[in-house]
Design an enzyme around this catalytic site. Structure first.
Site, PDB file in Angstrom:
ATOM      1  N   ARG A  77       0.831  -1.203   0.000  1.00 49.07           N
ATOM      2  CA  ARG A  77       0.000   0.000   0.000  1.00 49.07           C
ATOM      3  C   ARG A  77       0.865   1.252   0.000  1.00 49.07           C
ATOM      4  O   ARG A  77       0.555   2.250  -0.667  1.00 49.07           O
ATOM      5  CB  ARG A  77      -0.934  -0.030   1.214  1.00 49.07           C
ATOM      6  N   LYS A 179      -2.656   6.467   1.470  1.00 51.95           N
ATOM      7  CA  LYS A 179      -2.524   6.943   2.844  1.00 51.95           C
ATOM      8  C   LYS A 179      -1.587   8.157   2.862  1.00 51.95           C
ATOM      9  O   LYS A 179      -0.429   8.065   3.272  1.00 51.95           O
ATOM     10  CB  LYS A 179      -1.993   5.819   3.739  1.00 51.95           C
ATOM     11  N   GLU A 215     -16.515   6.224   3.539  1.00 54.65           N
ATOM     12  CA  GLU A 215     -15.912   5.730   4.784  1.00 54.65           C
ATOM     13  C   GLU A 215     -15.869   6.851   5.798  1.00 54.65           C
ATOM     14  O   GLU A 215     -16.456   7.916   5.578  1.00 54.65           O
ATOM     15  CB  GLU A 215     -14.528   5.143   4.517  1.00 54.65           C
TER      16      GLU A 215
HETATM   17  C1  LIG Z   1      -5.580   3.599   7.597  1.00 53.79           C
HETATM   18  C2  LIG Z   1      -6.965   3.850   7.143  1.00 53.79           C
HETATM   19  C3  LIG Z   1      -7.981   2.884   7.245  1.00 53.79           C
HETATM   20  C4  LIG Z   1      -7.768   1.553   7.919  1.00 53.79           C
HETATM   21  O1  LIG Z   1      -6.827   0.734   7.272  1.00 53.79           O
HETATM   22  P1  LIG Z   1      -6.177  -0.495   8.020  1.00 53.79           P
HETATM   23  O2  LIG Z   1      -5.174  -1.003   7.045  1.00 53.79           O
HETATM   24  O3  LIG Z   1      -7.266  -1.497   8.256  1.00 53.79           O
HETATM   25  O4  LIG Z   1      -5.611   0.007   9.293  1.00 53.79           O
HETATM   26  C5  LIG Z   1      -9.222   3.189   6.727  1.00 53.79           C
HETATM   27  N1  LIG Z   1      -9.497   4.399   6.190  1.00 53.79           N
HETATM   28  C6  LIG Z   1      -8.561   5.360   6.101  1.00 53.79           C
HETATM   29  C7  LIG Z   1      -8.920   6.661   5.496  1.00 53.79           C
HETATM   30  C8  LIG Z   1      -7.264   5.107   6.565  1.00 53.79           C
HETATM   31  O5  LIG Z   1      -6.346   6.071   6.477  1.00 53.79           O
END
Ligand SMILES: *Cc1c(COP(=O)(O)O)cnc(C)c1O
Length: 336
Positions: A77, A179, A215
């Site tokens: 990722r 991210k 989300e």
């Molecule tokens: C980090 C994150 C998540 C959760 O991801 P995980 O890999 O399960 O920790 C979900 N949404 C956003 C916007 C994120 O930054």
């Protein structure tokens, strides 16, 4: 260390990992005891927010191993995040090795089995070289810091109340699926506003039409239908949560449940019985209520903590993580 009473805040540990990129290459990398960074006042990260990050946990399993959960997924990722931000990729094998080194060097901070606490790892990369015209920096730093964090559900599991936000999190073809630090900078005003109004989190809708569910600021949604189908929103502007991907696998392969990844209209949320937010920190947080401009949508199955399906998903994933349930191949990365 009082493991049970640690909160989610930064505590410096013994070692961080650092590697620098200059002249077109990453150096060999090393562990450092230095927790302060000195960079140019004109660094790419300071001027144009050129940065991305990851988050994962190390913890002690039932049989006493220190392990990390699917660090190869974080590596992959972060590669996608870096490419989208014109940051040079830190190679995936090196990422996993750096995570391993960082955990080993901070083994004293990995909480014991059963404490509910974990050692949180935060890999991050940023433009460290100076830029004044808008352009990718020429120098970068990759770092991993480790900090112990307490059990997420300290006072017991509490169902969250969300509000449907008028702010947007991510544009179609924007940066919602990576991210990037900038996604969080622009979410701060929205979350502070939600808190002021008495809500725990924002439910963001798709930015183009404001009709489908995306989300929250830092967690993906999982919904459960009346007939126990697990449904999760599909959109190119959602961050692909490793927890969500793992939960869907568990629903299908361990619990024999039907799984669906598809567009979810805000209007059909009322038809689901359970709703959870998923991410590394909590695994699943139950959502009891979603408020859409004064109109309350009650999630009856998760109104008072986990519902039957979210509870099974939670117990199975945490069971796999802690070594009580056999893990799919490659999910548990043994450190020592
Ligand atoms: C980090 C994150 C998540 C959760 O991801 P995980 O890999 O399960 O920790 C979900 N949404 C956003 C916007 C994120 O930054």
């Amino acid at each position: 260390m009082d493991w049970a009473n640690l909160d989610f805040s930064y505590r410096k540990t013994d070692k961080s990992y650092v590697s620098n990129y200059a002249d077109g290459a990453w150096d060999e990398g090393q562990l450092t005891g230095e927790g302060t960074i000195t960079i140019s006042e004109c660094a790419g990260v300071l001027q144009y927010s050129q940065s991305c990050f990851e988050g994962l946990k190390a913890y002690t399993t039932e049989d006493g191993h220190i392990v990390a959960f699917r660090p190869d997924m974080n590596a992959a990722r972060m590669e996608n995040s870096a490419k989208r931000l014109e940051i040079p990729v830190f190679p995936k094998e090196r990422f996993v090795d750096a995570v391993t080194q960082t955990i080993r060097a901070n083994a004293a901070y990995v909480p014991p089995y059963g404490s509910g606490a974990t050692l949180y790892l935060r890999p991050f990369m940023f433009g460290s070289g100076p830029v004044i015209g808008v352009a990718p920096a020429k120098e970068y730093q990759f770092r991993i810091l480790a900090t112990p964090v307490g059990p997420y559900f300290k006072g017991g599991v509490r169902s969250l109340t969300l509000c449907v936000s008028d702010f947007d999190r991510a544009a179609p073809n924007g940066t919602g699926n990576i991210k990037a630090g900038l996604n969080y900078a622009m979410s701060l005003h929205a979350i502070v506003t939600a808190h002021k109004n008495g809500y725990d989190e924002n439910m963001y809708l798709d930015a183009a039409t404001h009709t489908t569910v995306e989300e929250t600021g830092g967690a993906n949604f999982v919904f459960v239908t009346r007939d126990n189908k697990v449904v999760t929103p599909k959109s190119s502007s959602i961050l692909p949560s490793i927890t969500r991907i793992s939960l869907l696998h568990i629903a299908k392969e361990y619990l024999g449940l039907e799984v669906e990844e598809r567009e979810i209209a805000l209007g059909e949320v009322k038809d689901f019985v359970e709703c959870g937010l998923c991410g590394t920190a909590a695994v699943i947080s139950p959502v009891g209520k979603i408020v859409d401009h004064g109109k309350e949508i009650v999630m009856s199955g998760t109104a008072q903590g986990m519902g039957p399906v979210t509870k099974k998903l939670y117990d199975t994933l945490t069971g796999i993580q802690m070594g009580r349930i056999e893990a799919p191949k490659g999910w548990i990365h043994i450190i020592e």
